[in-house]
Design an enzyme around this catalytic site. Sequence first.
Site, PDB file in Angstrom:
ATOM      1  N   GLY A 145       0.532  -1.083   0.202  1.00 16.63           N
ATOM      2  CA  GLY A 145      -0.178   0.206   0.102  1.00 16.63           C
ATOM      3  C   GLY A 145       1.239   1.210  -0.308  1.00 16.63           C
ATOM      4  O   GLY A 145       0.513   2.152   0.170  1.00 16.63           O
ATOM      5  N   PHE A 190      -2.055   7.095   0.750  1.00 19.34           N
ATOM      6  CA  PHE A 190      -1.730   8.470   1.490  1.00 19.34           C
ATOM      7  C   PHE A 190      -0.287   8.254   2.353  1.00 19.34           C
ATOM      8  O   PHE A 190       0.218   8.499   2.244  1.00 19.34           O
ATOM      9  CB  PHE A 190      -2.590   8.810   1.828  1.00 19.34           C
ATOM     10  CG  PHE A 190      -2.707  10.200   3.321  1.00 19.34           C
ATOM     11  CD1 PHE A 190      -2.054  10.774   2.539  1.00 19.34           C
ATOM     12  CD2 PHE A 190      -3.859   9.596   3.955  1.00 19.34           C
ATOM     13  CE1 PHE A 190      -1.668  11.720   3.328  1.00 19.34           C
ATOM     14  CE2 PHE A 190      -3.486  10.612   5.474  1.00 19.34           C
ATOM     15  CZ  PHE A 190      -2.070  11.647   4.914  1.00 19.34           C
ATOM     16  N   THR A 196      -5.611   0.296  12.995  1.00 19.89           N
ATOM     17  CA  THR A 196      -6.514   1.848  13.733  1.00 19.89           C
ATOM     18  C   THR A 196      -7.062   1.525  14.706  1.00 19.89           C
ATOM     19  O   THR A 196      -7.675   0.711  15.114  1.00 19.89           O
ATOM     20  CB  THR A 196      -7.575   2.093  12.130  1.00 19.89           C
ATOM     21  OG1 THR A 196      -8.653   3.169  12.885  1.00 19.89           O
ATOM     22  CG2 THR A 196      -8.588   0.753  12.798  1.00 19.89           C
ATOM     23  N   ASP A 197      -7.472   2.693  14.961  1.00 24.70           N
ATOM     24  CA  ASP A 197      -8.129   3.140  16.567  1.00 24.70           C
ATOM     25  C   ASP A 197      -9.369   2.939  16.432  1.00 24.70           C
ATOM     26  O   ASP A 197     -10.306   2.229  17.473  1.00 24.70           O
ATOM     27  CB  ASP A 197      -7.862   5.066  17.032  1.00 24.70           C
ATOM     28  CG  ASP A 197      -8.545   6.075  16.341  1.00 24.70           C
ATOM     29  OD1 ASP A 197      -8.978   5.439  15.041  1.00 24.70           O
ATOM     30  OD2 ASP A 197      -8.425   7.112  15.996  1.00 24.70           O
ATOM     31  N   GLU A 198     -10.128   2.729  15.152  1.00 26.20           N
ATOM     32  CA  GLU A 198     -11.243   2.207  14.937  1.00 26.20           C
ATOM     33  C   GLU A 198     -11.769   0.934  15.679  1.00 26.20           C
ATOM     34  O   GLU A 198     -12.449   0.473  15.851  1.00 26.20           O
ATOM     35  CB  GLU A 198     -11.809   2.412  13.131  1.00 26.20           C
ATOM     36  CG  GLU A 198     -11.837   4.181  13.065  1.00 26.20           C
ATOM     37  CD  GLU A 198     -12.230   4.421  11.881  1.00 26.20           C
ATOM     38  OE1 GLU A 198     -13.514   3.304  11.523  1.00 26.20           O
ATOM     39  OE2 GLU A 198     -12.352   5.464  11.529  1.00 26.20           O
ATOM     40  N   TYR A 215     -15.446  -1.140   7.933  1.00 28.44           N
ATOM     41  CA  TYR A 215     -14.481  -0.895   8.073  1.00 28.44           C
ATOM     42  C   TYR A 215     -13.967  -1.928   9.108  1.00 28.44           C
ATOM     43  O   TYR A 215     -12.567  -1.874   9.181  1.00 28.44           O
ATOM     44  CB  TYR A 215     -13.645   0.289   7.544  1.00 28.44           C
ATOM     45  CG  TYR A 215     -12.931   1.332   7.191  1.00 28.44           C
ATOM     46  CD1 TYR A 215     -11.545   0.278   6.984  1.00 28.44           C
ATOM     47  CD2 TYR A 215     -12.876   2.291   8.740  1.00 28.44           C
ATOM     48  CE1 TYR A 215     -10.226   0.652   7.005  1.00 28.44           C
ATOM     49  CE2 TYR A 215     -11.429   2.126   9.108  1.00 28.44           C
ATOM     50  CZ  TYR A 215     -10.358   1.517   8.034  1.00 28.44           C
ATOM     51  OH  TYR A 215      -8.986   2.257   8.863  1.00 28.44           O
ATOM     52  N   LYS A 248     -10.311  -4.936   9.825  1.00 25.01           N
ATOM     53  CA  LYS A 248      -8.785  -4.019  10.147  1.00 25.01           C
ATOM     54  C   LYS A 248      -9.004  -4.402  12.013  1.00 25.01           C
ATOM     55  O   LYS A 248      -8.505  -5.007  11.921  1.00 25.01           O
ATOM     56  CB  LYS A 248      -9.080  -2.362  10.272  1.00 25.01           C
ATOM     57  CG  LYS A 248      -9.025  -1.335   9.189  1.00 25.01           C
ATOM     58  CD  LYS A 248      -7.928  -2.275   8.685  1.00 25.01           C
ATOM     59  CE  LYS A 248      -6.432  -1.652   9.251  1.00 25.01           C
ATOM     60  NZ  LYS A 248      -5.261  -1.378   8.236  1.00 25.01           N
ATOM     61  N   GLY A 251     -24.354   4.181  12.416  1.00 26.03           N
ATOM     62  CA  GLY A 251     -23.122   3.356  12.719  1.00 26.03           C
ATOM     63  C   GLY A 251     -22.162   4.632  13.417  1.00 26.03           C
ATOM     64  O   GLY A 251     -21.072   3.754  14.122  1.00 26.03           O
TER      65      GLY A 251
END
Length: 337
Positions: A9, A13, A125-127, A149, A153, A274
């Site tokens: 990846g 970004f 990720t923090d999610e 998503y 993760k 959500g």
Amino acid sequence: MGKSVLITGGAGFIGSHFTEYLIQQYPDYEVRVLDALTYAGRRENLAAVEPHPRFTFIHGDVRDRQTVQQAMQGVHYVVHFAAETHVDRSILNPDAFITTDVYGTFIMLETARRVGVERFVHVSTDEVYGSAEQGAFTEQSPLQPSSPYAASKAGADLLAQAYYRTYGVPVLIVRPSNTFGPRQYPEKLIPFFTLRALHDEPLPLYGDGQQRRDWLYVIDHARAIDLVLHKGQVGEAYNIAGGNERANIEVSRLILHTLGKPESLIEFVKDRPGHDRRYALDDSKLRALGWQPQADFETALRETVLWYAQHREWWQPIVQEQLEYRKFVEQWYTQRQ
Ligand code: DAU
């Protein structure tokens, strides 16, 4: 001694900033980027490193076992960024999130197990923790993802932990907060609202605009991964917090002020289903390794917004696709309620 590093990846970004950072920091490292060049991965993001003799680009998909096997040959370190990352897209079309984020990570880990690498950094990720109504999550907090998503993760994060415990794959996990900076695909809040403001179009703020995110500048993010890659303890996870918690409406106002546009451009629209109210991380474990963010949020945000204003050639070719997709998202959310 020089190391060979595989970055998946790397045309995206954060991946492209990390690739640039690594090449600058380690003059004896060989760096390979493996990227599928989906809508968010773009070869031009790697323009600064492409001519470098220590850089190689491999066009391929992390779900493809053979490609990954070839890309990982002779590699010491892996940094695995490749993922579908946009929450709204995952709500409308979850399939690619499951196949790339979960199955793709499985292929990466399985190949690392067979090939044998020295260190494998998995970018989570923090999610994965879900919404933090109060306080801040530590690395021991339960994973309670809200969106497809975040769930994909979390699946990848758990697989990475399992590959360490079961097979001894030398995995390190990072869980960063909301990242921003130049070259972020204009579906995410900061670049999307910047482009809208540049066109004098309304900024569609979900719900009441009081959701809170902790903003991390992309170079601080790259520095944190560098530290974990070299100094982190194998088998451990590390939160990366920006230390800049702001409500979405505050961020929207800052973007408008930077561009000299009126606050009346803010438009409240139907909320994302959500939608997590707040993200907050305790990053003391990472700080104990010697990291702290260096960017000043307001300055970095202003510079980022101005970067978009000055680099139309970067976003002009992709803006139409994004606007069309976005219409589709808004219709879907509106019809749903
Ligand atoms: O926290 C880390 C995560 O940050 C990453 O793992 C994700 O890949 C990344 O997309 C980001 O997730 P968010 O959902 O927080 O980011 P996004 O930029 O989509 O939205 C930030 C906040 O702004 C969120 O509360 C939703 C809101 N928002 C976003 C958009 C695009 C709006 O109100 N309107 C919008 O049009």
